[in-house]
Scaffold this motif. Sequence first.
Motif, short mmCIF file in Angstrom:
data_model
loop_
_atom_site.label_atom_id
_atom_site.label_comp_id
_atom_site.label_asym_id
_atom_site.label_seq_id
_atom_site.Cartn_x
_atom_site.Cartn_y
_atom_site.Cartn_z
N THR A 9 0.80 -1.22 0.00
CA THR A 9 0.00 0.00 0.00
C THR A 9 0.84 1.27 0.00
OG1 THR A 9 -0.19 -0.12 2.40
CG2 THR A 9 -1.96 -1.11 1.11
N CYS A 10 2.14 1.14 0.13
CA CYS A 10 3.04 2.29 0.05
C CYS A 10 4.31 1.82 -0.64
CB CYS A 10 3.34 2.85 1.43
SG CYS A 10 4.31 4.35 1.40
N PRO A 14 7.00 4.78 4.41
CA PRO A 14 7.44 3.49 4.94
C PRO A 14 7.07 2.34 4.01
CG PRO A 14 5.35 4.07 5.94
CD PRO A 14 5.74 5.22 5.03
N SER A 15 7.70 1.21 4.22
CA SER A 15 7.28 -0.01 3.54
C SER A 15 6.01 -0.48 4.25
CB SER A 15 8.34 -1.10 3.66
OG SER A 15 9.54 -0.69 3.02
N ARG A 30 3.91 -2.66 8.65
CA ARG A 30 4.51 -1.35 8.42
C ARG A 30 5.94 -1.38 8.95
NH1 ARG A 30 2.68 4.38 8.31
NH2 ARG A 30 4.31 5.61 9.29
N PHE A 31 6.86 -0.85 8.15
CA PHE A 31 8.26 -0.75 8.55
C PHE A 31 8.71 0.69 8.39
CE2 PHE A 31 12.87 -1.18 7.50
CZ PHE A 31 13.28 -1.62 8.74
N SER A 67 13.67 2.62 6.45
CA SER A 67 12.23 2.47 6.26
C SER A 67 11.90 1.61 5.04
CB SER A 67 11.56 3.84 6.11
OG SER A 67 11.63 4.56 7.32
N LEU A 68 12.89 0.91 4.53
CA LEU A 68 12.67 0.04 3.37
C LEU A 68 12.98 -1.40 3.74
CD1 LEU A 68 14.34 2.17 0.55
CD2 LEU A 68 11.89 1.87 0.99
N ILE A 69 12.04 -2.29 3.42
CA ILE A 69 12.21 -3.71 3.66
C ILE A 69 11.48 -4.44 2.53
CG2 ILE A 69 10.16 -3.93 5.13
CD1 ILE A 69 11.79 -5.90 6.88
N SER A 70 11.97 -5.58 2.15
CA SER A 70 11.32 -6.34 1.08
C SER A 70 10.21 -7.22 1.66
CB SER A 70 12.35 -7.22 0.36
OG SER A 70 12.76 -8.29 1.20
#
Length: 81
Positions: A9-10, A14-15, A30-31, A67-70
């Motif tokens: 969704t983003c 954030p991820s 959410r991350f 704020s980025l994660i796969s």
Amino acid sequence: MKVKSFTQTCLACPSQWEGILEDDRPFYVRFRWGQLVIRVGSLGDSFDNCPFWTGIYNEKISDDLDSLISWEEVNTIMEVL
């Protein structure tokens, strides 16, 4: 927890994802600021009620600027919950 379907969704920070588990409960991921939060709702819950869902994971897994994660990293964590 096994995921049935999900949507990111983003796409930036954030991820963030929303989805449905195999047992048809909704979930939210959410991350942001290195903090990974996973919440699960009850059957039939609306995603609008997400702030009131049960938090099943809330851990700082990285530094404050991250704020980025796969999805693969998130799903690995979810599979062991």
